[in-house]
Design a protein around this motif. Structure first.
Motif, PDB file in Angstrom:
ATOM      1  N   GLU A  29      26.070 -92.256 -18.776  1.00 23.95           N
ATOM      2  CA  GLU A  29      25.093 -91.087 -17.631  1.00 23.95           C
ATOM      3  C   GLU A  29      25.424 -89.793 -17.860  1.00 23.95           C
ATOM      4  OE1 GLU A  29      24.757 -90.496 -12.638  1.00 23.95           O
ATOM      5  OE2 GLU A  29      26.945 -90.321 -13.669  1.00 23.95           O
ATOM      6  N   ALA A  30      25.951 -89.385 -18.807  1.00 25.06           N
ATOM      7  CA  ALA A  30      26.327 -87.888 -19.235  1.00 25.06           C
ATOM      8  C   ALA A  30      25.087 -87.109 -20.561  1.00 25.06           C
ATOM      9  CB  ALA A  30      27.537 -87.223 -19.598  1.00 25.06           C
ATOM     10  N   LEU A  31      25.333 -88.427 -21.022  1.00 25.19           N
ATOM     11  CA  LEU A  31      24.307 -87.917 -22.297  1.00 25.19           C
ATOM     12  C   LEU A  31      22.811 -88.661 -21.579  1.00 25.19           C
ATOM     13  CD1 LEU A  31      25.616 -90.726 -24.826  1.00 25.19           C
ATOM     14  CD2 LEU A  31      25.210 -87.914 -24.712  1.00 25.19           C
ATOM     15  N   TRP A  32      23.179 -89.392 -20.595  1.00 27.74           N
ATOM     16  CA  TRP A  32      21.426 -89.887 -20.035  1.00 27.74           C
ATOM     17  C   TRP A  32      21.203 -88.390 -19.676  1.00 27.74           C
ATOM     18  CZ3 TRP A  32      21.330 -89.589 -14.434  1.00 27.74           C
ATOM     19  CH2 TRP A  32      19.502 -89.859 -13.918  1.00 27.74           C
ATOM     20  N   MET A  33      22.047 -87.663 -18.228  1.00 27.82           N
ATOM     21  CA  MET A  33      21.661 -86.244 -18.035  1.00 27.82           C
ATOM     22  C   MET A  33      21.282 -85.038 -19.049  1.00 27.82           C
ATOM     23  SD  MET A  33      25.160 -86.790 -15.082  1.00 27.82           S
ATOM     24  CE  MET A  33      23.892 -85.319 -14.488  1.00 27.82           C
ATOM     25  N   GLU A  34      21.984 -85.487 -20.117  1.00 23.39           N
ATOM     26  CA  GLU A  34      21.077 -83.749 -20.664  1.00 23.39           C
ATOM     27  C   GLU A  34      20.112 -84.701 -22.012  1.00 23.39           C
ATOM     28  OE1 GLU A  34      22.193 -81.175 -21.106  1.00 23.39           O
ATOM     29  OE2 GLU A  34      23.356 -82.069 -18.992  1.00 23.39           O
ATOM     30  N   ALA A  35      20.066 -86.023 -21.588  1.00 27.48           N
ATOM     31  CA  ALA A  35      18.338 -86.303 -22.596  1.00 27.48           C
ATOM     32  C   ALA A  35      17.409 -86.303 -22.597  1.00 27.48           C
ATOM     33  CB  ALA A  35      18.849 -87.970 -22.846  1.00 27.48           C
ATOM     34  N   MET A  36      16.123 -86.018 -23.333  1.00 21.97           N
ATOM     35  CA  MET A  36      14.876 -86.535 -23.634  1.00 21.97           C
ATOM     36  C   MET A  36      14.501 -87.556 -23.648  1.00 21.97           C
ATOM     37  SD  MET A  36      14.664 -82.397 -22.949  1.00 21.97           S
ATOM     38  CE  MET A  36      12.981 -82.580 -23.072  1.00 21.97           C
ATOM     39  N   GLU A  37      12.898 -87.304 -22.462  1.00 22.89           N
ATOM     40  CA  GLU A  37      12.667 -88.874 -23.076  1.00 22.89           C
ATOM     41  C   GLU A  37      12.288 -88.770 -24.660  1.00 22.89           C
ATOM     42  OE1 GLU A  37      12.202 -90.938 -21.063  1.00 22.89           O
ATOM     43  OE2 GLU A  37      12.690 -90.201 -19.250  1.00 22.89           O
ATOM     44  N   THR A  39      14.647 -91.425 -25.170  1.00 21.67           N
ATOM     45  CA  THR A  39      16.205 -91.698 -25.261  1.00 21.67           C
ATOM     46  C   THR A  39      16.526 -91.837 -24.081  1.00 21.67           C
ATOM     47  OG1 THR A  39      16.306 -90.768 -27.630  1.00 21.67           O
ATOM     48  CG2 THR A  39      18.148 -91.466 -26.751  1.00 21.67           C
ATOM     49  N   LYS A  40      15.969 -90.597 -23.536  1.00 23.15           N
ATOM     50  CA  LYS A  40      16.831 -90.719 -21.514  1.00 23.15           C
ATOM     51  C   LYS A  40      16.385 -92.182 -21.106  1.00 23.15           C
ATOM     52  CE  LYS A  40      16.926 -87.427 -17.276  1.00 23.15           C
ATOM     53  NZ  LYS A  40      17.148 -86.307 -17.867  1.00 23.15           N
ATOM     54  N   LYS A  41      15.554 -93.049 -20.743  1.00 27.87           N
ATOM     55  CA  LYS A  41      14.836 -93.816 -20.488  1.00 27.87           C
ATOM     56  C   LYS A  41      16.069 -95.251 -21.491  1.00 27.87           C
ATOM     57  CE  LYS A  41      10.462 -96.486 -19.589  1.00 27.87           C
ATOM     58  NZ  LYS A  41       8.942 -96.732 -20.263  1.00 27.87           N
ATOM     59  N   PHE A  42      16.400 -94.983 -22.374  1.00 24.61           N
ATOM     60  CA  PHE A  42      17.274 -95.767 -23.108  1.00 24.61           C
ATOM     61  C   PHE A  42      18.387 -96.070 -22.537  1.00 24.61           C
ATOM     62  CE2 PHE A  42      19.977 -96.281 -27.355  1.00 24.61           C
ATOM     63  CZ  PHE A  42      19.384 -97.876 -27.673  1.00 24.61           C
ATOM     64  N   GLY A  69      17.878-106.250 -13.360  1.00 28.45           N
ATOM     65  CA  GLY A  69      16.649-106.299 -13.830  1.00 28.45           C
ATOM     66  C   GLY A  69      15.901-104.877 -14.044  1.00 28.45           C
ATOM     67  N   GLU A  70      16.034-103.657 -13.216  1.00 26.73           N
ATOM     68  CA  GLU A  70      16.054-102.571 -13.524  1.00 26.73           C
ATOM     69  C   GLU A  70      16.194-101.967 -15.086  1.00 26.73           C
ATOM     70  OE1 GLU A  70      14.200 -99.708 -11.935  1.00 26.73           O
ATOM     71  OE2 GLU A  70      13.736-101.935 -10.137  1.00 26.73           O
ATOM     72  N   GLY A  71      17.773-102.090 -15.341  1.00 26.92           N
ATOM     73  CA  GLY A  71      17.806-101.879 -17.001  1.00 26.92           C
ATOM     74  C   GLY A  71      16.975-102.524 -17.987  1.00 26.92           C
ATOM     75  N   MET A  72      16.749-104.420 -17.675  1.00 26.71           N
ATOM     76  CA  MET A  72      16.157-104.700 -18.689  1.00 26.71           C
ATOM     77  C   MET A  72      14.611-104.233 -19.161  1.00 26.71           C
ATOM     78  SD  MET A  72      17.287-108.315 -18.331  1.00 26.71           S
ATOM     79  CE  MET A  72      16.813-109.345 -16.667  1.00 26.71           C
ATOM     80  N   ARG A  73      14.207-103.116 -17.427  1.00 26.59           N
ATOM     81  CA  ARG A  73      12.943-103.252 -17.260  1.00 26.59           C
ATOM     82  C   ARG A  73      12.710-101.657 -17.952  1.00 26.59           C
ATOM     83  NH1 ARG A  73      10.522 -99.484 -14.298  1.00 26.59           N
ATOM     84  NH2 ARG A  73      12.054 -99.413 -13.018  1.00 26.59           N
ATOM     85  N   ARG A  74      13.918-100.943 -17.997  1.00 24.51           N
ATOM     86  CA  ARG A  74      13.335 -99.978 -19.247  1.00 24.51           C
ATOM     87  C   ARG A  74      13.587-100.026 -20.464  1.00 24.51           C
ATOM     88  NH1 ARG A  74      15.126 -97.708 -14.062  1.00 24.51           N
ATOM     89  NH2 ARG A  74      14.314 -95.893 -13.650  1.00 24.51           N
ATOM     90  N   LEU A  75      14.463-100.822 -21.018  1.00 28.04           N
ATOM     91  CA  LEU A  75      15.093-101.332 -22.066  1.00 28.04           C
ATOM     92  C   LEU A  75      13.017-102.299 -22.814  1.00 28.04           C
ATOM     93  CD1 LEU A  75      18.039-102.699 -22.136  1.00 28.04           C
ATOM     94  CD2 LEU A  75      17.286-100.159 -22.866  1.00 28.04           C
ATOM     95  N   TYR A  77      10.714-101.334 -23.550  1.00 27.98           N
ATOM     96  CA  TYR A  77      10.269-100.104 -24.262  1.00 27.98           C
ATOM     97  C   TYR A  77      10.166-100.594 -25.155  1.00 27.98           C
ATOM     98  CZ  TYR A  77       8.283 -95.293 -25.063  1.00 27.98           C
ATOM     99  OH  TYR A  77       7.279 -94.347 -26.443  1.00 27.98           O
ATOM    100  N   PHE A  78      11.604-100.394 -25.895  1.00 25.42           N
ATOM    101  CA  PHE A  78      12.842 -99.904 -26.476  1.00 25.42           C
ATOM    102  C   PHE A  78      12.375-101.491 -28.134  1.00 25.42           C
ATOM    103  CE2 PHE A  78      13.519 -96.816 -24.113  1.00 25.42           C
ATOM    104  CZ  PHE A  78      13.343 -95.651 -24.696  1.00 25.42           C
ATOM    105  N   LYS A  79      11.878-102.613 -27.544  1.00 27.11           N
ATOM    106  CA  LYS A  79      12.145-103.245 -28.278  1.00 27.11           C
ATOM    107  C   LYS A  79      11.318-103.624 -29.596  1.00 27.11           C
ATOM    108  CE  LYS A  79      11.179-106.674 -25.469  1.00 27.11           C
ATOM    109  NZ  LYS A  79      10.890-107.653 -24.809  1.00 27.11           N
ATOM    110  N   PRO A  80      11.646-104.091 -31.120  1.00 33.25           N
ATOM    111  CA  PRO A  80      12.753-105.032 -30.936  1.00 33.25           C
ATOM    112  C   PRO A  80      13.969-103.922 -31.025  1.00 33.25           C
ATOM    113  CG  PRO A  80      12.126-104.820 -32.749  1.00 33.25           C
ATOM    114  CD  PRO A  80      11.092-103.639 -31.683  1.00 33.25           C
TER     115      PRO A  80
END
Length: 135
Positions: A29-37, A39-42, A69-75, A77-80
């Motif tokens: 969460e600490a990384l997510w709050m500072e990240a740019m898209e 990577t933020k979504k990842f 479910g929400e986590g998988m939906r966001r991830l 995008y990043f496959k594989p």
């Protein structure tokens, strides 16, 4: 161009793999709050799966299935893979667990225990692990 992989990210991955889901959430969460898209979504996708697994340890079926479910939906995008992480494998493992939980229903959530803990008359599961891509 991708952001560099911060050392805190690997700390969060290790926490996830050690089933320290609350700590993983805090770290990512600490990384997510500072990240740019994007990577933020990842980060958010992984931490939502961690939150879902934390909810599972507290027998919160609704929190588990919603967060995972929400986590998988966001991830998706990043496959594989992304950031040296085998995203496709993480989604596959999480999907299998989510399907088992949905099939069992909320009344059976307390029957799910992580396989490492052992238990009788329970539905033993192996929680998803985050795998680094080997080159």
């Amino acid at each position: 161009m991708r952001e560099e992989i911060p050392s805190e990210f690997w700390q969060g991955i290790e926490q996830f793999n050690q089933q320290e889901y609350y700590a993983c959430h805090d770290t990512l969460e600490a990384l997510w709050m500072e990240a740019m898209e994007p990577t933020k979504k990842f980060y958010q996708g992984i931490l939502q799966i961690a939150v879902g697994l934390y909810h599972l340890s507290n027998h919160n079926w609704q929190g588990t299935v919603t967060s995972m479910g929400e986590g998988m939906r966001r991830l998706d995008y990043f496959k594989p893979d992304y950031f040296e992480i085998n995203v496709e494998q993480l989604i596959h493992q999480t999907t299998n667990l989510l399907l088992a939980l949905q099939s069992a229903g909320p009344d059976k959530v307390a029957d799910f225990i992580f396989a490492e803990n052992g238990g009788k008359n329970s539905l033993e599961i192996t929680p998803p692990k985050i795998f680094k891509i080997e080159s």
